[in-house]
Design a protein around this motif. Structure first.
Motif, PDB file in Angstrom:
ATOM      1  N   PRO B  31       1.281   6.302  -5.663  1.00  0.00           N
ATOM      2  CA  PRO B  31       1.813   5.908  -4.247  1.00  0.00           C
ATOM      3  C   PRO B  31       1.058   6.591  -2.920  1.00  0.00           C
ATOM      4  O   PRO B  31       0.895   5.806  -2.162  1.00  0.00           O
ATOM      5  CB  PRO B  31       3.132   6.388  -4.312  1.00  0.00           C
ATOM      6  CG  PRO B  31       3.421   7.253  -5.475  1.00  0.00           C
ATOM      7  CD  PRO B  31       2.200   7.062  -6.353  1.00  0.00           C
ATOM      8  N   ALA B  32       0.691   7.682  -3.202  1.00  0.00           N
ATOM      9  CA  ALA B  32      -0.255   8.154  -2.019  1.00  0.00           C
ATOM     10  C   ALA B  32      -1.580   7.478  -1.825  1.00  0.00           C
ATOM     11  O   ALA B  32      -1.793   6.907  -0.903  1.00  0.00           O
ATOM     12  CB  ALA B  32      -0.496   9.643  -2.374  1.00  0.00           C
ATOM     13  N   LYS B  33      -1.930   7.368  -2.896  1.00  0.00           N
ATOM     14  CA  LYS B  33      -3.542   6.735  -2.789  1.00  0.00           C
ATOM     15  C   LYS B  33      -3.379   5.245  -2.325  1.00  0.00           C
ATOM     16  O   LYS B  33      -4.232   4.713  -1.422  1.00  0.00           O
ATOM     17  CB  LYS B  33      -4.239   6.784  -4.216  1.00  0.00           C
ATOM     18  CG  LYS B  33      -4.585   7.813  -4.669  1.00  0.00           C
ATOM     19  CD  LYS B  33      -5.998   8.207  -5.300  1.00  0.00           C
ATOM     20  CE  LYS B  33      -6.285   9.611  -5.423  1.00  0.00           C
ATOM     21  NZ  LYS B  33      -7.747   9.860  -5.567  1.00  0.00           N
ATOM     22  N   THR B  34      -2.264   4.713  -2.963  1.00  0.00           N
ATOM     23  CA  THR B  34      -1.965   3.265  -2.455  1.00  0.00           C
ATOM     24  C   THR B  34      -1.900   3.170  -1.025  1.00  0.00           C
ATOM     25  O   THR B  34      -2.496   2.311  -0.376  1.00  0.00           O
ATOM     26  CB  THR B  34      -0.794   2.788  -3.237  1.00  0.00           C
ATOM     27  OG1 THR B  34      -0.728   2.873  -4.670  1.00  0.00           O
ATOM     28  CG2 THR B  34      -0.425   1.417  -2.597  1.00  0.00           C
ATOM     29  N   ARG B  35      -0.802   4.244  -0.508  1.00  0.00           N
ATOM     30  CA  ARG B  35      -0.842   4.071   0.880  1.00  0.00           C
ATOM     31  C   ARG B  35      -1.997   4.313   1.730  1.00  0.00           C
ATOM     32  O   ARG B  35      -2.414   3.607   2.876  1.00  0.00           O
ATOM     33  CB  ARG B  35       0.279   5.075   1.375  1.00  0.00           C
ATOM     34  CG  ARG B  35       1.127   4.715   2.452  1.00  0.00           C
ATOM     35  CD  ARG B  35       2.543   5.520   2.583  1.00  0.00           C
ATOM     36  NE  ARG B  35       2.106   7.047   2.120  1.00  0.00           N
ATOM     37  CZ  ARG B  35       1.651   7.653   3.279  1.00  0.00           C
ATOM     38  NH1 ARG B  35       1.450   7.322   4.342  1.00  0.00           N
ATOM     39  NH2 ARG B  35       1.349   8.859   2.970  1.00  0.00           N
ATOM     40  N   GLU B  36      -2.924   5.108   1.234  1.00  0.00           N
ATOM     41  CA  GLU B  36      -4.219   5.688   1.770  1.00  0.00           C
ATOM     42  C   GLU B  36      -5.222   4.430   1.973  1.00  0.00           C
ATOM     43  O   GLU B  36      -5.896   4.014   2.912  1.00  0.00           O
ATOM     44  CB  GLU B  36      -4.773   6.729   1.329  1.00  0.00           C
ATOM     45  CG  GLU B  36      -5.973   7.448   2.271  1.00  0.00           C
ATOM     46  CD  GLU B  36      -6.521   8.772   1.400  1.00  0.00           C
ATOM     47  OE1 GLU B  36      -5.877   9.057   0.519  1.00  0.00           O
ATOM     48  OE2 GLU B  36      -7.276   9.379   2.119  1.00  0.00           O
ATOM     49  N   ILE B  37      -5.273   3.899   0.600  1.00  0.00           N
ATOM     50  CA  ILE B  37      -5.925   2.509   0.703  1.00  0.00           C
ATOM     51  C   ILE B  37      -5.655   1.501   1.739  1.00  0.00           C
ATOM     52  O   ILE B  37      -6.429   1.033   2.379  1.00  0.00           O
ATOM     53  CB  ILE B  37      -6.060   2.003  -0.661  1.00  0.00           C
ATOM     54  CG1 ILE B  37      -6.746   2.814  -1.702  1.00  0.00           C
ATOM     55  CG2 ILE B  37      -6.541   0.674  -0.879  1.00  0.00           C
ATOM     56  CD1 ILE B  37      -6.610   2.468  -3.008  1.00  0.00           C
ATOM     57  N   PHE B  38      -4.491   1.235   1.599  1.00  0.00           N
ATOM     58  CA  PHE B  38      -3.911   0.408   3.026  1.00  0.00           C
ATOM     59  C   PHE B  38      -4.494   0.716   4.406  1.00  0.00           C
ATOM     60  O   PHE B  38      -4.896   0.133   5.045  1.00  0.00           O
ATOM     61  CB  PHE B  38      -2.447   0.031   2.614  1.00  0.00           C
ATOM     62  CG  PHE B  38      -1.972  -0.974   1.687  1.00  0.00           C
ATOM     63  CD1 PHE B  38      -2.588  -2.280   1.803  1.00  0.00           C
ATOM     64  CD2 PHE B  38      -1.264  -0.807   0.561  1.00  0.00           C
ATOM     65  CE1 PHE B  38      -2.406  -3.163   0.919  1.00  0.00           C
ATOM     66  CE2 PHE B  38      -1.139  -1.693  -0.404  1.00  0.00           C
ATOM     67  CZ  PHE B  38      -1.345  -2.844  -0.316  1.00  0.00           C
ATOM     68  N   GLU B  39      -4.030   2.129   4.492  1.00  0.00           N
ATOM     69  CA  GLU B  39      -4.358   2.717   5.944  1.00  0.00           C
ATOM     70  C   GLU B  39      -5.646   2.439   6.137  1.00  0.00           C
ATOM     71  O   GLU B  39      -6.074   1.919   7.292  1.00  0.00           O
ATOM     72  CB  GLU B  39      -3.907   3.976   5.914  1.00  0.00           C
ATOM     73  CG  GLU B  39      -2.338   4.140   6.206  1.00  0.00           C
ATOM     74  CD  GLU B  39      -2.065   5.596   6.021  1.00  0.00           C
ATOM     75  OE1 GLU B  39      -0.833   5.663   5.785  1.00  0.00           O
ATOM     76  OE2 GLU B  39      -2.797   6.435   5.805  1.00  0.00           O
ATOM     77  N   VAL B  40      -6.546   2.836   5.374  1.00  0.00           N
ATOM     78  CA  VAL B  40      -7.961   2.699   5.656  1.00  0.00           C
ATOM     79  C   VAL B  40      -8.510   1.453   5.794  1.00  0.00           C
ATOM     80  O   VAL B  40      -9.316   1.017   6.808  1.00  0.00           O
ATOM     81  CB  VAL B  40      -8.905   3.570   4.256  1.00  0.00           C
ATOM     82  CG1 VAL B  40     -10.290   3.165   4.566  1.00  0.00           C
ATOM     83  CG2 VAL B  40      -8.402   4.913   4.322  1.00  0.00           C
ATOM     84  N   ALA B  41      -8.099   0.549   4.970  1.00  0.00           N
ATOM     85  CA  ALA B  41      -8.336  -0.957   4.996  1.00  0.00           C
ATOM     86  C   ALA B  41      -8.090  -1.456   6.583  1.00  0.00           C
ATOM     87  O   ALA B  41      -8.563  -2.192   7.002  1.00  0.00           O
ATOM     88  CB  ALA B  41      -7.655  -1.715   3.961  1.00  0.00           C
ATOM     89  N   GLU B  42      -6.749  -1.087   6.863  1.00  0.00           N
ATOM     90  CA  GLU B  42      -6.414  -1.438   8.097  1.00  0.00           C
ATOM     91  C   GLU B  42      -7.170  -0.927   9.315  1.00  0.00           C
ATOM     92  O   GLU B  42      -7.499  -1.866  10.018  1.00  0.00           O
ATOM     93  CB  GLU B  42      -4.893  -0.874   8.280  1.00  0.00           C
ATOM     94  CG  GLU B  42      -4.039  -1.232   9.696  1.00  0.00           C
ATOM     95  CD  GLU B  42      -3.823  -2.789   9.610  1.00  0.00           C
ATOM     96  OE1 GLU B  42      -3.545  -3.174   8.789  1.00  0.00           O
ATOM     97  OE2 GLU B  42      -3.779  -3.350  10.828  1.00  0.00           O
ATOM     98  N   SER B  43      -7.403   0.250   8.993  1.00  0.00           N
ATOM     99  CA  SER B  43      -8.211   0.903  10.374  1.00  0.00           C
ATOM    100  C   SER B  43      -9.489   0.231  10.474  1.00  0.00           C
ATOM    101  O   SER B  43     -10.090   0.276  11.551  1.00  0.00           O
ATOM    102  CB  SER B  43      -8.387   2.404  10.151  1.00  0.00           C
ATOM    103  OG  SER B  43      -9.039   2.738   9.167  1.00  0.00           O
TER     104      SER B  43
END
Lengths: 348, 348
Positions: B31-43
DNA sequence: TTGAAAGCGCTAACAT
DNA sequence: ATGTTAGCGCTTTCAA
C-alpha cells in the motif's frame, strides 16, 4: 504484417541493411541486394510500422486537432484547411471530437465537466506524442479552458483563450462589418438597420463597432433605435423586421444569415421585395445564400485560411522549439470576404 | 515526458512494479509503495506513451476513418456517429480526409489518380496499425476502389463497393420514397410530379422505384410525363416547375432539397403558394428545410446511425477475427425518417 | 558494403 | 510483494 526482420531473413542480410535501403540511404547495399530488398518488400506488401518508427525516432510527424463539435457548420472547413497545410508539410492529423452539442444538450457554458473533458482530450493527445495541438472552437468566443502543463505548441482556432499565453486565429468582425456598412453607404443608403446577435456577445459587439465606424466616417449619427438584438436565429430576424421597416430603413444588416432568413420570411408576408424595396446583408455566407430569392449578400469568414494559419503557427512553434512570447500570442485576425449579391441595390 | 523508468527510479522500485501498479494490478505492490507510485506519477504529470504501449501490446484500440470529403454536408454527421460508437467501446479514430472536391476540382469519376490516393490512405492506415477501416463516401454510390490485400476489417459507409466482398451501410431510398409517396396519396394527391436527379443515377432510380410501388398499390398508373430529370441542384427544380404545374400536378416530390429550392423560387415568381396551391416534398432534410417559407417536408437520412452501424460492423469483424462471408456483405440499408412540415397539405 | 547491438517506452511471463 | 528479462518493430551509431 511483414517486418524488416522478415525481409532481412529472406534476403539474407541484416535488419539494419534492410532499414537503410528502404529509407533510401544510397550505397547502403550493393545494387543486387538493394534491388532484391525492394522486391521482397514489395512482394510481402511491407509497410513500416509507424508506431515503432515514431517510438524510435521520438518524432511522430503528427499534430492533434480537437474540435468542440465537428458537426457545427463551420468546423469541417477549418479542419480541412489544417489538413491541407499539414499534408503540404508531411504531417498528419489526429482528430478528436468533443461532440459538445450532443454530449451536453447544447449547454455551452464552460462547466467543470467541459474542463474535465478538455483535459482528457489534451492528455490523450499528449499520450499519442503529437507535436502540437490545434483547438477548434465551434464559434468565435473566449474559452476558459487552458491546457495544463502541456509542453507542445497549442493554438486556438475560431476562439481565443482567457489568458493570452497561447496563439489564436480568428477573423476580423470589425473590419468586415465596416466594409459592409461602407458598401451600403456607397449605394446611398443612409438609414441602415441592424439585427444583431445577443447584446453581450463579443462577436456581435465587434460587428457593431465596425458598423459605427463606417457611419462615423460619413458623419451619420448612430441611431440605436434601428439596432435590434436577439439570438442568432431566424426568429430574431422575423421578429424585428417590422420595426425596422416602420422606422424607414432602406437597408438591413443582419448579423447572421439565419437572422436574414427571418427577414426574408417576414418581407414575403408583407409583400416587400428584398433587393428592391429594401436591401439586405447577411453574415456567414452559408451554402444557402444563393438559395434565397433573391440571393443574399453576405460576409464569408476565411475558414479554410484560418485552418491553414493555425497549422502554420503550430509548425513555426514546433521549429522554434519554444513557447511563443506574449506578443506573439496576440490573436491573429484574418479578413473576411464580402459577397455582393442581388439582395442589395443602389438607391437612385 | 516522464516515463515509467523515471518513476521507478524516484520511488526505488522496478519499472515492472510501476507498470503493474499504474495499470491497476491489485496487490502488485504494498500500500505504501502503491500510493507513492501514484503520487510521483501525478507530480511528474506522467502519461503513458501510447506508441510504446500499442507496440508492445500489438493492439492500438483505434480504427481508421477515411472520408472522401469532410466538407461535404453529410459527412461530419456520419463521422460523428462513428466517433460516438467508438468512444462507447473505448476505441479511437484516426481520421484521414481525401479532400476529393478541392483536390480534383470536383471531378468525381473514379480515375487512376483517385485509386492511387485511396491506396496511399489505406497504406497509411495500415502503417498506423488501425484495427479496422471505415470508408465514408460523399454520396450514395458505387465506388470502384477496393482495398488491396488489407488484413483488417473494412466497411463502406454511404457508398458500396463494386464487388460485394466488404460490408457497406447505406440508407433505403426505395422505402423512403415509397413512404413519402404513400403519405401524399393518403392526403388525396393523385397526380404527384417528380423532379428527380440524373436519370442514370442509382439513387434516383431507387427513389423512383419507391414512388412507383406506392402508386401501383393504389392502382394509379405511372405517368412518365410528370417525372423530370436533371441535376441535383436548384436550377433543375426551377426549370421543371412550370411543366409540372401545367400538367396539373397537385404535389411535387423533389428528390433533393436543393431541387425543391428551385421549385420554391419559381412558385414565388408565379404567385403559386406552396403548401396551399401545391404540396412539395424534398429529400435530405438539410438544415435549411425549416428556413423555407413554408418549411419544407423532407426525408432525413439516418446519418448518425449509419456511422454507428458502420462502426458496429467493424467491431464485430474485429472480434470475429475473420473476414465476413459474402452473405454478410450484403449492403445494410437503414431507414430514413420522414419529416412532415407545412409544405404539404391535404386535398379536401 | 554490411552487420552487431543498443535502445525508444512499455508490458508480461517468469522468477525470487 | 517485487524484480529480471525479453521483446514489440524500428533506426542508428559504431565497428568490421
Amino acid at each position: 504484417m511483414a517486418t524488416v526482420k522478415d525481409i532481412a531473413k529472406i534476403v539474407g542480410v541484416s535488419t539494419a541493411t534492410v532499414s537503410n535501403v528502404l529509407n533510401g540511404r544510397i550505397g547502403a547495399a550493393g545494387p543486387a541486394k538493394t534491388r532484391e530488398i525492394f522486391e521482397v518488400a514489395e512482394s510481402l506488401h511491407y509497410r513500416p510500422n509507424s508506431l515503432a518508427k515514431s517510438l524510435k525516432q521520438q518524432k511522430t510527424n503528427s499534430i492533434g486537432v480537437i474540435t468542440e463539435d465537428l458537426t457545427v457548420f463551420n468546423t469541417p472547413e477549418i479542419v480541412d484547411g489544417i489538413d491541407e497545410y499539414c499534408e503540404e508539410n508531411n504531417y498528419e492529423i489526429i482528430l478528436a471530437n468533443m461532440r459538445l452539442f450532443k454530449r451536453y444538450n447544447n449547454d455551452f457554458t464552460d462547466t467543470p465537466k467541459h474542463q474535465q473533458l478538455f483535459n482528457m482530450m489534451i492528455s490523450n493527445m499528449a499520450a499519442k506524442q503529437v507535436e502540437g495541438i490545434i483547438y477548434v472552437g465551434y464559434h468565435s468566443r473566449e474559452v476558459t479552458y487552458l491546457p495544463s502543463r502541456i509542453n507542445v505548441p497549442f493554438v486556438y482556432a475560431y476562439c481565443y483563450p482567457k489568458e493570452q499565453i497561447y496563439s489564436s486565429v480568428l477573423f476580423n468582425d470589425e473590419v468586415a462589418a465596416y466594409k459592409v456598412t461602407k458598401l451600403l453607404l456607397k449605394k446611398k443608403h443612409k438609414k441602415i438597420g441592424v439585427i444583431s446577435g445577443p447584446r453581450l456577445n463579443i462577436t456581435a459587439q465587434w460587428r457593431l463597432r465596425g458598423y459605427q465606424r463606417a457611419l462615423h466616417e460619413q458623419n451619420i449619427p448612430y441611431n440605436e433605435m434601428i439596432v435590434c438584438y436577439g439570438e442568432w436565429d431566424r426568429e430574431n430576424g422575423y421578429r424585428h423586421t417590422d420595426e425596422l421597416i416602420d422606422a424607414g430603413v432602406t437597408a438591413i444588416f443582419a448579423f447572421s444569415d439565419r437572422i436574414a432568413g427571418g427577414v426574408y420570411k417576414r418581407c414575403l408576408e408583407k409583400g416587400i421585395t428584398i433587393g428592391k424595396d429594401v436591401s439586405l446583408f447577411g453574415y456567414d455566407n452559408i451554402d444557402w445564400c444563393e438559395g434565397y430569392t433573391p440571393p443574399l449578400s453576405s460576409v464569408a469568414p476565411p475558414l479554410n485560411e484560418m485552418g491553414r494559419k493555425s497549422a502554420e503557427l503550430v509548425f513555426t512553434q514546433i521549429k522554434q522549439q519554444k513557447m511563443p512570447s506574449m506578443a506573439e500570442c496576440k490573436p491573429i485576425l484574418l479578413n473576411c470576404e464580402i459577397y455582393e449579391r442581388a439582395s442589395i441595390t443602389s438607391l437612385l
